[in-house]
Design an enzyme around this catalytic site. Structure first.
Site, short mmCIF file in Angstrom:
data_model
loop_
_atom_site.label_atom_id
_atom_site.label_comp_id
_atom_site.label_asym_id
_atom_site.label_seq_id
_atom_site.Cartn_x
_atom_site.Cartn_y
_atom_site.Cartn_z
CG LEU A 32 19.47 2.37 -11.70
CD1 LEU A 32 19.20 4.03 -11.79
CD2 LEU A 32 20.14 0.93 -10.98
CG HIS A 33 16.00 -3.59 -9.35
ND1 HIS A 33 16.07 -3.69 -8.23
CD2 HIS A 33 16.72 -4.71 -9.59
CE1 HIS A 33 16.60 -4.40 -7.06
NE2 HIS A 33 17.73 -4.40 -8.31
CD GLU A 34 10.20 1.24 -6.73
OE1 GLU A 34 10.51 1.77 -5.50
OE2 GLU A 34 9.67 1.95 -7.74
CG HIS A 36 19.39 -0.80 -7.67
ND1 HIS A 36 18.66 -1.56 -8.87
CD2 HIS A 36 20.01 -1.47 -7.24
CE1 HIS A 36 19.86 -2.47 -9.28
NE2 HIS A 36 20.10 -2.18 -8.40
CB VAL A 179 12.14 -3.73 -2.32
CG1 VAL A 179 11.00 -3.56 -3.21
CG2 VAL A 179 13.12 -2.47 -2.31
#
Ligand code: PAF
Length: 285
Positions: A32-34, A36, A179
Site C-alpha cells: 500500500l501507498h498514499e 491506496h 495520487v
C-alpha cells in the site's frame, strides 16, 4: 480493525458490520501507498465501515510478468489500514480464493480489448473474475478503485452494469483520482522496482503527457502530437511504449480528434524491466 483470512470468518464479520451501517470495499493487492490510502479515505467518507482486501491475484499476471516479485508486506499494510480507520482486512490465501477445481472465468469484451488488454492478454479476465468474487464475498454497498488503472475501472463498471450487480450497484463503483509524487509520477506499487536513475527519468512520462494534452486541447493534430509524445518519452529514458493513445473516456474507443465527449490520454511505457501506466483527462477548450 479485524483481519480475516477465511470466507467463514469474513461472512461473520461482514454480517456484524452490515447491521451497524453501510460497507465500502477497497480491493487491493497490498504494497500500500498514499494512492491506496486515498481510496480508504474516500471510502470512509462515503460509508460507515471500510473493508479492504489484500490479495495478489495470480490470474491477472501473464506468464512472464512480475507475480513472483510483486511486493508482499502484510504486517506493514495492516498497520497503515488500522491507522486509516479501516474496519476489516480481508486477506485470503490462494486456496481460499481459488480452491482446487476452480474453473470459472468472467470476461468483459469491448472495453477490455485494447490498451492493457492487448499488451497483457488475459489480464482483465483475471481482474474481472477476482473482483466479482470479492464483490460476492464482501457484498459491499460501494467499491473504490484508483483512476490510475483507468481501463480496469471501465471493465469493472461494465461488468457490474452488464451482470446487474446489486452489491455493489454499477453506480456505486467509484473512481478516485490518481495520487502523484511531487514531480508528477503517478504512485504505483511498481515504482519501487525503479533504480534511482530510472526513477528520476520516469518523471518525463507525466510531463510529456501534460505537454501533449496542452497541444491537443489547443487544437493541434492528435496523431502528430501522439507521435511526438512517444518520441519524448523514449528520448527521456524509457525503453519502449506499449501504447500512447487518446480515447473516449467512457467507451475507451481510440480517438484521432478531440470531440465534445470526455477524452483520456492513456499511456503504458517500459523502463528497464518495469512497465508504468498513466492517464490524464483531455478537455475540449
Ligand atoms: O488494482 C488492483 O490492485 C487489482 O487489479 C485488483 C482490483 C485488486 C484486483 O486484483
Amino acid at each position: 480493525m479485524k483481519t480475516v483470512s477465511t470466507l467463514a470468518d469474513l461472512r461473520a464479520e461482514t454480517q456484524v458490520l452490515r447491521q451497524g451501517g453501510t460497507i465500502a470495499l477497497v480491493p487491493t493487492m497490498g504494497a500500500l501507498h498514499e494512492g491506496h490510502l486515498a481510496l480508504v479515505r474516500a471510502a470512509r467518507a462515503a460509508c460507515d465501515h471500510v473493508a479492504v482486501s489484500i490479495f495478489v491475484n495470480p490470474t491477472q499476471f501473464g506468464p512472464n510478468e512480475d507475480l513472483e516479485r510483486y511486493p508482499r508486506q502484510l504486517a506493514e499494510d495492516s498497520a497503515m489500514l488500522e491507522a486509516e480507520g479501516a474496519a476489516l482486512l480481508w486477506a485470503p490465501d490462494l486456496a481460499e480464493m481459488y480452491p482446487p477445481g476452480f474453473s470459472a472465468k468472467v470476461s468483459v469484451s469491448g472495453v477490455s480489448e485494447d490498451f492493457c488488454g492487448a499488451s497483457r492478454p488475459g489480464h482483465f479476465d483475471g481482474v474481472a473474475t477476482v473482483v466479482l468474487k470479492l464483490f460476492n464475498q464482501v457484498q459491499p454497498d460501494m467499491a473504490f478503485f484508483g483512476e490510475k488503472d483507468f481501463q480496469q475501472l471501465a471493465v469493472i463498471r461494465t461488468m457490474a452494469r452488464d451482470l446487474d450487480l446489486v452489491r455493489p450497484h454499477a453506480d456505486a463503483i467509484i473512481g478516485v483520482p490518481i495520487v502523484r509524487e511531487a514531480d508528477g509520477l503517478a504512485l504505483s506499487s511498481r515504482n519501487r522496482y525503479l533504480s534511482p536513475a530510472q526513477r528520476e527519468a520516469a518523471a518525463v512520462l507525466p510531463l510529456a503527457m501534460q505537454e501533449a494534452i496542452a497541444r491537443i486541447e489547443d487544437g493541434q493534430n492528435v496523431t502528430r502530437t501522439l507521435a511526438a509524445l512517444e518520441d519524448e518519452i523514449l528520448g527521456g529514458g524509457f525503453d519502449s511504449i506499449d501504447y500512447a493513445e487518446l480515447a473516449d473516456a467512457c467507451t475507451l474507443q481510440r480517438l484521432d480528434e478531440l470531440g465534445v465527449a470526455p477524452a483520456r490520454l492513456l499511456v503504458a511505457a517500459r523502463i528497464g524491466g518495469t512497465r508504468l501506466i498513466d492517464n490524464m483527462a483531455v478537455v475540449k477548450g
